[in-house]
Design a protein around this motif. Structure first.
Motif, PDB file in Angstrom:
ATOM      1  N   THR A 191       0.793  -1.234   0.000  1.00 52.79           N
ATOM      2  CA  THR A 191       0.000   0.000   0.000  1.00 52.79           C
ATOM      3  C   THR A 191       0.819   1.273   0.000  1.00 52.79           C
ATOM      4  N   GLU A 192       2.130   1.173   0.197  1.00 51.49           N
ATOM      5  CA  GLU A 192       2.950   2.373   0.382  1.00 51.49           C
ATOM      6  C   GLU A 192       4.166   2.344  -0.539  1.00 51.49           C
ATOM      7  N   GLU A 193       4.692   3.521  -0.813  1.00 54.64           N
ATOM      8  CA  GLU A 193       5.935   3.653  -1.568  1.00 54.64           C
ATOM      9  C   GLU A 193       6.931   4.452  -0.747  1.00 54.64           C
ATOM     10  N   MET A 194       8.189   4.279  -1.109  1.00 53.20           N
ATOM     11  CA  MET A 194       9.258   4.963  -0.393  1.00 53.20           C
ATOM     12  C   MET A 194       9.960   5.930  -1.331  1.00 53.20           C
ATOM     13  N   THR A 195      10.335   7.082  -0.812  1.00 48.73           N
ATOM     14  CA  THR A 195      11.025   8.090  -1.626  1.00 48.73           C
ATOM     15  C   THR A 195      12.360   8.507  -1.037  1.00 48.73           C
ATOM     16  N   ASP A 196      12.655   8.100   0.199  1.00 46.08           N
ATOM     17  CA  ASP A 196      13.918   8.491   0.829  1.00 46.08           C
ATOM     18  C   ASP A 196      15.114   7.992   0.018  1.00 46.08           C
ATOM     19  N   LYS A 197      16.162   8.787   0.003  1.00 42.36           N
ATOM     20  CA  LYS A 197      17.420   8.360  -0.599  1.00 42.36           C
ATOM     21  C   LYS A 197      18.303   7.756   0.485  1.00 42.36           C
ATOM     22  N   VAL A 198      18.821   6.570   0.232  1.00 40.09           N
ATOM     23  CA  VAL A 198      19.529   5.823   1.266  1.00 40.09           C
ATOM     24  C   VAL A 198      20.985   5.605   0.877  1.00 40.09           C
ATOM     25  N   ASP A 199      21.789   5.278   1.895  1.00 39.73           N
ATOM     26  CA  ASP A 199      23.210   5.016   1.670  1.00 39.73           C
ATOM     27  C   ASP A 199      23.469   3.598   1.180  1.00 39.73           C
ATOM     28  N   VAL A 200      22.638   2.663   1.626  1.00 42.33           N
ATOM     29  CA  VAL A 200      22.831   1.270   1.243  1.00 42.33           C
ATOM     30  C   VAL A 200      21.484   0.562   1.267  1.00 42.33           C
ATOM     31  N   VAL A 201      21.306  -0.367   0.358  1.00 47.88           N
ATOM     32  CA  VAL A 201      20.134  -1.237   0.380  1.00 47.88           C
ATOM     33  C   VAL A 201      20.604  -2.684   0.423  1.00 47.88           C
ATOM     34  N   TYR A 202      20.016  -3.443   1.341  1.00 47.33           N
ATOM     35  CA  TYR A 202      20.263  -4.876   1.424  1.00 47.33           C
ATOM     36  C   TYR A 202      19.016  -5.575   0.893  1.00 47.33           C
ATOM     37  N   ASP A 203      19.171  -6.231  -0.249  1.00 48.92           N
ATOM     38  CA  ASP A 203      18.032  -6.812  -0.950  1.00 48.92           C
ATOM     39  C   ASP A 203      18.193  -8.323  -1.035  1.00 48.92           C
ATOM     40  N   GLY A 204      17.359  -9.040  -0.297  1.00 45.28           N
ATOM     41  CA  GLY A 204      17.351 -10.489  -0.363  1.00 45.28           C
ATOM     42  C   GLY A 204      16.123 -11.021  -1.075  1.00 45.28           C
ATOM     43  N   THR A 205      15.430 -10.145  -1.818  1.00 46.81           N
ATOM     44  CA  THR A 205      14.199 -10.520  -2.511  1.00 46.81           C
ATOM     45  C   THR A 205      14.423 -10.733  -3.996  1.00 46.81           C
ATOM     46  N   GLY A 206      15.158  -9.823  -4.642  1.00 47.70           N
ATOM     47  CA  GLY A 206      15.456  -9.994  -6.053  1.00 47.70           C
ATOM     48  C   GLY A 206      14.633  -9.101  -6.956  1.00 47.70           C
ATOM     49  N   ARG A 207      14.133  -9.674  -8.036  1.00 47.61           N
ATOM     50  CA  ARG A 207      13.515  -8.909  -9.114  1.00 47.61           C
ATOM     51  C   ARG A 207      12.383  -7.989  -8.642  1.00 47.61           C
ATOM     52  N   ASP A 208      11.576  -8.429  -7.700  1.00 49.29           N
ATOM     53  CA  ASP A 208      10.406  -7.656  -7.288  1.00 49.29           C
ATOM     54  C   ASP A 208      10.765  -6.321  -6.650  1.00 49.29           C
ATOM     55  N   THR A 209      11.942  -6.230  -6.065  1.00 47.12           N
ATOM     56  CA  THR A 209      12.299  -5.016  -5.318  1.00 47.12           C
ATOM     57  C   THR A 209      13.571  -4.332  -5.804  1.00 47.12           C
ATOM     58  N   PHE A 210      14.408  -5.036  -6.549  1.00 42.98           N
ATOM     59  CA  PHE A 210      15.757  -4.538  -6.792  1.00 42.98           C
ATOM     60  C   PHE A 210      15.791  -3.269  -7.644  1.00 42.98           C
ATOM     61  N   TYR A 211      14.960  -3.181  -8.673  1.00 48.16           N
ATOM     62  CA  TYR A 211      15.009  -2.011  -9.555  1.00 48.16           C
ATOM     63  C   TYR A 211      14.613  -0.742  -8.810  1.00 48.16           C
ATOM     64  N   LYS A 212      13.579  -0.833  -7.988  1.00 44.40           N
ATOM     65  CA  LYS A 212      13.183   0.310  -7.172  1.00 44.40           C
ATOM     66  C   LYS A 212      14.269   0.648  -6.160  1.00 44.40           C
ATOM     67  N   SER A 213      14.926  -0.359  -5.655  1.00 49.25           N
ATOM     68  CA  SER A 213      16.015  -0.147  -4.698  1.00 49.25           C
ATOM     69  C   SER A 213      17.102   0.733  -5.293  1.00 49.25           C
ATOM     70  N   LEU A 214      17.472   0.461  -6.533  1.00 51.43           N
ATOM     71  CA  LEU A 214      18.521   1.246  -7.180  1.00 51.43           C
ATOM     72  C   LEU A 214      18.127   2.709  -7.302  1.00 51.43           C
ATOM     73  N   GLU A 215      16.839   2.970  -7.585  1.00 48.69           N
ATOM     74  CA  GLU A 215      16.372   4.343  -7.719  1.00 48.69           C
ATOM     75  C   GLU A 215      16.440   5.110  -6.405  1.00 48.69           C
ATOM     76  N   LEU A 216      16.417   4.380  -5.289  1.00 52.99           N
ATOM     77  CA  LEU A 216      16.409   5.021  -3.980  1.00 52.99           C
ATOM     78  C   LEU A 216      17.810   5.263  -3.429  1.00 52.99           C
TER      79      LEU A 216
END
Length: 313
Positions: A191-216
Motif C-alpha cells: 500500500t505504500e511507496e518509499m522516496t527516501d534516498k539511502v546510503d545502502v540497500v540490502y536486498d534479499g528478494t530480487g527482481r520484485d524489489t531490486f530495480y526500485k532499490s537502485l532508484e532510492l
C-alpha cells in the motif's frame, strides 16, 4: 527418521520416512538433533533451482543437538557434548552422523533453538554488515523483508551499529510487528511507496524489489543483492557505473567467516543474543511437518526464523 525430497517439485514432495544410518566411522559422531534450521536455501534445493546429485535426498544445512556416540578415533568430542554445525547438506533428520571436523561446541548459554535459528542467518548478516557494505553510524539503511529470518537479524544489528533502518514488509500485520519492535520507518509494499534516498540497500528478494532499490540509492551508495526468491534481476551495470553505485552480489558460501566451520565467527552473533540485540522467537514446526514449513515460508506467512524439531513420537 528424516525428511527426504523424492522429486523436484512443490513442498508436498517432502516425505518423512525411516532410513538406516550407515556405520559410524572412526572419526564420526552420532548426533541426536534437538533443533534444525530452515533457510530459503533449502527451498531452492527442494524445488530444483539448485540441483542435487540424486533423489531422494535430505535437505537442510544447520542443526544443533547432543552427541550420542563417537567413533574410536574422535579426539575433540565425547558422548553427551552439546554441539552445532552449519554447511553439511542433509540436516532434516532426527539423528545424523557427521565427521567431527564439521562440528563445534555449543556454548552452554546458547540454546539449541537459538543456535539452529541463527547460525546461517546470523553469518549472512555478518557478511552483509561487516564485508559487503560495512555499516557506519548515521547511515540510512534500507532492508527489504525486515521481519524475515535474515531481515529481522540484519535490522536489529544495523540499528545497534547506529544506523537508521528503513524496512519494507509485505503486509499490514508485518508492519505492525515491526513497529512493535521499535522500528519507526516501515513501508508496507502492498500500500505504500518509499522516496527516501539511502546510503545502502540490502536486498534479499530480487527482481520484485531490486530495480526500485537502485532508484532510492544516493549517488555513490551501495546495492547489496544477497538473495533472489522472486527471480534474479537483470543488471544494467553501465547505469550503475554512471551513478557510481557500488554493487555487490553477496554469496555466503564464499565468505571466509562461513567457510571456517569452527564456529569462531559466530561468537559475535552469540554475543548479540546475550546482550538482547538479537531477540529470537523462532517458529517451530514438527520435523514430520517440514512440507508445511516450506509452504508457509514460500507464501510469506512466516516471520523471523523457522526451526524443525521432533515434537511428537
Amino acid at each position: 527418521m528424516q525428511t527426504n525430497v523424492v522429486q523436484i517439485s512443490a513442498p508436498d514432495v517432502l516425505e518423512y520416512k525411516s532410513v538406516e544410518l550407515p556405520a559410524l566411522g572412526p572419526q564420526d559422531v552420532l548426533i541426536l538433533q534437538h533443533a534444525i534450521g530452515v533457510n530459503y536455501l533449502d527451498v531452492f534445493f527442494r524445488n530444483g533451482t539448485f540441483p542435487v546429485n540424486a533423489y531422494p535426498a535430505p535437505v537442510g544445512v544447520e542443526a544443533a543437538g547432543i552427541i550420542e556416540q563417537v567413533g574410536a578415533e574422535v579426539k575433540h568430542f565425547k558422548a553427551g557434548d552439546r554441539v552445532a554445525y552449519y554447511g553439511p547438506f542433509g540436516a532434516y533428520a532426527e539423528k545424523r552422523i557427521l565427521h567431527e571436523k564439521e562440528l563445534f561446541s555449543l556454548p552452554d548459554d546458547i540454546t539449541f533453538d537459538q543456535a539452529a535459528a541463527v547460525m546461517v542467518k546470523g553469518l549472512t548478516a555478518h557478511m552483509l554488515l561487516k564485508s559487503s557494505h560495512p555499516v557506519k553510524a548515521g547511515e540510512l539503511v534500507l532492508i527489504h523483508a525486515m521481519t524475515g529470518g535474515v531481515g529481522s537479524i540484519l535490522s536489529a544489528w544495523a540499528r545497534s551499529l547506529g544506523a537508521t533502518v528503513i524496512g519494507t514488509v509485505g503486509s499490514a500485520a508485518k508492519k505492525t510487528l515491526a513497529l512493535q519492535r521499535g522500528y519507526e520507518r516501515v513501508i508496507d509494499l502492498q500500500t505504500e511507496e518509499m522516496t527516501d534516498k539511502v546510503d545502502v540497500v540490502y536486498d534479499g528478494t530480487g527482481r520484485d524489489t531490486f530495480y526500485k532499490s537502485l532508484e532510492l540509492l544516493k549517488p555513490g551508495g551501495s546495492a547489496v543483492l544477497y538473495g533472489w526468491p522472486s527471480g534474479m534481476p537483470e543488471l544494467d551495470h553501465h547505469w550503475m557505473e554512471e551513478r557510481h553505485i557500488h554493487f555487490v552480489t553477496a554469496v555466503l558460501n564464499n565468505y571466509p567467516a562461513y567457510q571456517d566451520k569452527s564456529g569462531t565467527a559466530l561468537n559475535e552473533v552469540f554475543d548479540l543474543i546475550r546482550k538482547g540485540v538479537i531477540d529470537l522467537h523462532p517458529l517451530v514446526y514438527d520435523l514430520a511437518d517440514a512440507a508445511r514449513a516450506h509452504k508457509d515460508l514460500e507464501s510469506r506467512k512466516t516471520t523471523g526464523s523457522i526451526i524443525l524439531k521432533r515434537l511428537h513420537a
